[in-house]
Each structure stands twice: as C-alpha cells, then as structure tokens.
Design an enzyme around this catalytic site. Structure first.
Site, PDB file in Angstrom:
ATOM      1  N   GLU A   1       0.691  -1.082   0.036  1.00 31.43           N
ATOM      2  CA  GLU A   1      -0.113   0.146  -0.116  1.00 31.43           C
ATOM      3  C   GLU A   1       0.792   1.236  -0.016  1.00 31.43           C
ATOM      4  OE1 GLU A   1      -3.921  -1.628   2.406  1.00 31.43           O
ATOM      5  OE2 GLU A   1      -2.246  -1.206   3.617  1.00 31.43           O
TER       6      GLU A   1
HETATM    7  C1  TNX Z   1      -4.339  -4.171   4.500  1.00 29.72           C
HETATM    8  S1  TNX Z   1      -2.771  -6.508   4.021  1.00 29.72           S
HETATM    9  C2  TNX Z   1      -3.226  -3.712   4.924  1.00 29.72           C
HETATM   10  C3  TNX Z   1      -3.087  -3.396   6.277  1.00 29.72           C
HETATM   11  C4  TNX Z   1      -4.332  -3.084   7.055  1.00 29.72           C
HETATM   12  C5  TNX Z   1      -5.288  -4.219   6.760  1.00 29.72           C
HETATM   13  C6  TNX Z   1      -6.635  -4.301   7.389  1.00 29.72           C
HETATM   14  C7  TNX Z   1      -1.958  -5.362   4.048  1.00 29.72           C
HETATM   15  C8  TNX Z   1      -0.404  -5.665   3.689  1.00 29.72           C
HETATM   16  N1  TNX Z   1      -2.034  -4.032   4.388  1.00 29.72           N
HETATM   17  O1  TNX Z   1      -2.401  -2.154   6.473  1.00 29.72           O
HETATM   18  O2  TNX Z   1      -4.155  -3.168   8.595  1.00 29.72           O
HETATM   19  O3  TNX Z   1      -5.622  -4.183   5.391  1.00 29.72           O
HETATM   20  O4  TNX Z   1      -7.412  -5.405   7.202  1.00 29.72           O
END
Ligand code: TNX
Length: 498
Positions: A300
C-alpha cells in the site's frame, strides 16, 4: 467416528482394540519440551499426574521428514516417535487432543497416526503497531498458535500509528514515535530484552519470529523521529473516505496519527539519508533476530512514485540479503524487476485474485523465491466473522465466516505455480479494532484453526477428513479444551460446540 484432531493428521487409523488407560498417574519417558506439553495437558484435561516411567514413550527417530511424527497407541502403552524435537512437540499436542473419557475414565483410543506438515511455513501475524500488545499477550498468542502446529510468528512492528521496537542505532524511533496508538489508546514499544523474551518463548515452542518493518509506505511514525526522511502525506479520496468512516482526522506532518487510513505516507526515496536509515534499521533487526527472515513490508505505498517504489524495494531486499537474511515482502513489491534473488512474497489479495495481484505474486517465484499465502477473504483474522460482530473490518468481501475461512485450497490461489513454490500459509491479525488479549481470542478463534489446517494438513482433495462437516465437528470438540486453556473464542453458530 472421526477423532477430534485439529489440524487433521495425514493419516489416522483407529483400531478396534482396548485403549490406553490414563488413570491418576501416567508414566512418561522422553524429550523434555514435549513431555512438558504432555504433563500439562494430562493434568488439565484428565486431572492426571505425569511421572517418569513406563506408559507413554517419546523417541526421536532421525531421517524422517522435518517436524513429522507417529503415534502408536494401545492398551500396553503409547509409543511416540518424532523426526526431531518439533515432531515430538506436535505429537504431544495431538496426544492431548486424543484424550477422551468413558465410564471407566480417561484414555487414549487405540490408534496409529502418521503425521507431518504439508508446508514448512505455517504462520500467524500480529500487528503491534495499530495497537500495542505487551510481551505476555504476545507469548499467549504464541502458545495458542503453536498448539495448532503453527511455526512462525510474524510481528508487524511499525506502521503509520507507531514504531514498536527499540533499535540501538536509531533510538529516536522508540523514544519519539511509539507513545500513541489508534484512538486514544496507549502505545508502547519492545526493548531489546522484551524482544528477546518473545523470540525465546517462541523458540521453546518451535516458532520462528519474523519481524516486519513496513516500508516505504506506512511510515508516518518515522517522521516523528526523523522528519527529514518522510514525505508530506498524500491525501487521496480513499484516505478521506477512511477518515469519514472511522474518524481520527487527516494525517498531519509531525503529529502522531491515530486513525485507520492507509496509503498516505512514504519515505523520501532516492535520498542517501533514507538509504542509511534502511541499512541501520535492518542491520539492528538482523542482529536481534536469530530466524532467517526479515520482512520489509512494501504494501500500500500509494503515495510513492511507482518507479521509485521499485528501486526502493529492490535496494531494501539487497540490504537484507547482504545481512545474510532472506527478505520477505508483501506482494506489491513483485512489481519491481530487480528484487534480490530468493525474496519471499506474501500474497494478501483475495482467494480469487483480482487487479493483477497474482501477477505480482508470481514475480517472486520467477525470481527464485517462494510465496506465503494470506488470501484476505480466507485467512485475515481481522475480518468480522459475522456481519454485526463488534470487532473487525469488512473490506475483504464482507465478513469471513468460519466456513469461508476453511474452504479454500492454497494450491488454487495463484495460477501457474507449483506446490513447491508455496512456502506456506499465514493468518494475519491486523489490530485497528483489536485492543486487548480478549479481542485477539475473539477474532482469531475458531478461524485460526482453519488456517492451521490449510497450512499443516493434506489438501482437501487428498484427505477424506478435509471437509467442512468433519472440520466443524472436530473444532466443536475443542470447546472444553479451549475454555480450560482460557481461550475466549467466539462461539460461532456455525460450529456444534461440545
Ligand atoms: C491491509 S494487508 C493492510 C493493512 C491493514 C489491513 C486491514 C496489508 C499488507 N495491508 O495495512 O491493516 O488491510 O485488514
């Protein structure tokens, strides 16, 4: 009758023969750590006292596949053989699950069990950044996961909301970026001694700690300690929506972030100071961590230019490799052409991939690495188990029922890869909505048992007991055991609890 074993073993044969009677006292001979599991289990479940002597014998038989074991139980005794101490440890947990009672008391039925893991990497993750959890809570989570034959604990040690580990080369991180958490909750961090306690507790249960420092996104907290290293927050529509839905305000430079939005922060890439920071952080982390893996995050990074992102993750994997460790990254890092050879990818898209996430995941395999599968709509323990559950999120296809957590097949997630390209399965618990040890139990149980079965047991097509009906009855039988252990599981209506 199906024996109440979770995760289900490779092969179980129940014999029409007299059982091994436990009584008030049971003799045990063999390996220390595994006998300790048995001693505690016998006391807790059957009220029996273990002592040295004839009865249950544990022996190492080298040359078998790692972590495997066999159990032969009959009226004259129980012989447990393990390939290694981990195999005996898992056998001891299976034996405790085998204890049952009839009119004449507690016994182990006459059985032959041959068992060993499908995957070498069987993990759980705990996000200690969104909310901080003390060492005892982490150790309790280790105990619970190890009893389900999980062997890796991934600790998500940094995120926008906080930095959770003291590093000697960069003391400002723990000093200035660890005090707060989501909402108005208290933060915290682990000292080197705390971290060592976690690593040791895990190792005694045959678990390896995989520390993650998430980069180059999820780094708002870094800016509290080193403002020059972090770019201005990028406020997208998604960030605004998250703030409208969950509150917490927009992220502001120099102020701790206590909301739930993601994807707004980035390290300043292509700056020599950032490169020194990355090297310092992973050098310290490698020195503290006996296990082979260091996780660099990479998810992300929505506020990071894609070309700079690719060069950053390539460089970070090179730094980690040079330290003698194997890098692990979330699947987005697969967008980079030049990851260090052997980098492990962690796939967190849906069980049926969308948006080219599987292409990024495959990149790790073509780069000589392997994959850890964490399909979010199957094994994300932070998804609500039911639509109106007080804890948890719903972004991964709505809530995740126990059945959906169970009915997926690791080899079917990413097309075009072989069984041997899958290092294993990990169930992450993100903690935006999780504040206490009780909350961890309520979201993790019973679904973590489904993840354990995907990681340990044969594929559904290879085992008659790998069905939803069998699983729900086997899990239901764990109710009294889990209660005796103090596990505050969610009594889901999908399970026929005993
Ligand atoms: C996605 S999964 C994220 C996290 C959040 C999560 C909540 C991932 C690698 N990144 O930053 O906490 O969703 O479900």
């Amino acid at each position: 009758m199906t024996l109440p074993l979770v995760p289900h073993p490779t092969s179980v044969r129940e014999h029409d023969a007299p059982a091994f009677r436990v009584g008030d006292r049971v003799g045990i001979t063999g390996d220390d750590a595994a006998t300790e599991v048995l001693r505690r289990g016998l006391a807790r479940v059957a009220g029996a006292t273990a002592e040295r002597g004839e009865g249950i014998r544990l022996e190492i038989v080298p040359g078998r596949p790692a972590e495997s074991y066999a159990i032969e139980a009959g009226s004259r005794g129980v012989l447990v053989t393990g390939a290694d101490p981990a195999g005996l440890f898992y056998a001891a947990h299976t034996l405790v699950q085998l204890l049952r009672r009839d009119d004449t008391g507690w016994h182990v039925p006459a059985v032959s069990i041959a068992d060993g893991p499908r995957f070498a990497y069987r993990g759980v993750m705990l996000d200690v950044a969104r909310h901080f959890f003390d060492v005892d809570t982490v150790c309790a989570w280790i105990d619970r996961a190890a009893a389900l034959k999980m062997n890796h604990l991934h600790l998500h040690l940094s995120d926008d909301q906080g930095w959770r580990i003291a590093l000697p080369s960069r003391p400002e991180l723990a000093a200035r970026a660890s005090q707060t958490a989501i909402g108005h909750d208290r933060g915290g961090h682990y000292t080197a001694a705390d971290y060592r306690r976690i690593v040791t507790h895990a190792a005694q249960r045959h678990m390896t700690v995989v520390p993650e420092i998430d980069m180059p996104g999820h780094t708002h907290a870094v800016g509290l300690a080193y403002p020059e290293l972090v770019a201005e927050p990028v406020i997208t529509d998604d960030v605004r929506t998250a703030v409208e839905t969950f509150g917490g305000g927009l992220p502001r430079t120099g102020t701790p972030y206590q909301g739930l939005a993601v994807g707004f922060s980035s390290l300043r890439i292509a700056d020599p100071a950032t490169d020194r920071f990355v090297t310092d952080v992973f050098t310290d982390l490698a020195a503290l961590t006996p296990g082979p893996y260091l996780h660099l995050g990479g998810d992300e990074a929505l506020g990071t230019d894609p070309a700079l992102f690719a060069s950053f993750v390539a460089r970070a994997t090179e730094v980690i490799t040079a330290l003698g460790k194997t890098p692990v990254a979330w699947h987005e890092a697969g967008a980079a052409e030049a990851l260090a050879p052997g980098t492990v990818g962690q796939y967190w898209g849906l069980a049926t991939p969308a948006d080219g996430m599987d292409d990024k995941a495959r990149r790790f395999v073509t780069g000589g690495g392997s994959l850890i599968l964490s399909p979010a709509d199957a094994v994300y323990l932070d998804m609500k188990p039911e639509p109106d559950f007080p804890l948890g999120l719903t972004w991964a296809n709505g809530h995740t029922s126990v059945r959906r957590a169970y009915e997926w097949e690791p080899a079917d997630v990413i097309d075009g890869i072989a069984e041997t390209d899958i290092l294993g399965v990990e169930a992450p618990l993100w903690t935006e909505t999780v504040r206490t040890a009780e909350d961890i139990d309520a979201l993790a149980f019973p679904r973590v048992a489904a993840a354990a079965e995907a990681a340990w047991s044969p594929a559904m097509r290879d085992s008659p007991e790998r069905t939803w009906e069998s699983f729900r009855s086997r899990v239901g039988a764990q109710g009294p055991r889990w209660r005796a252990e103090g596990i505050r599981y969610h009594a889901s209506e999908e399970i026929p609890w005993v």
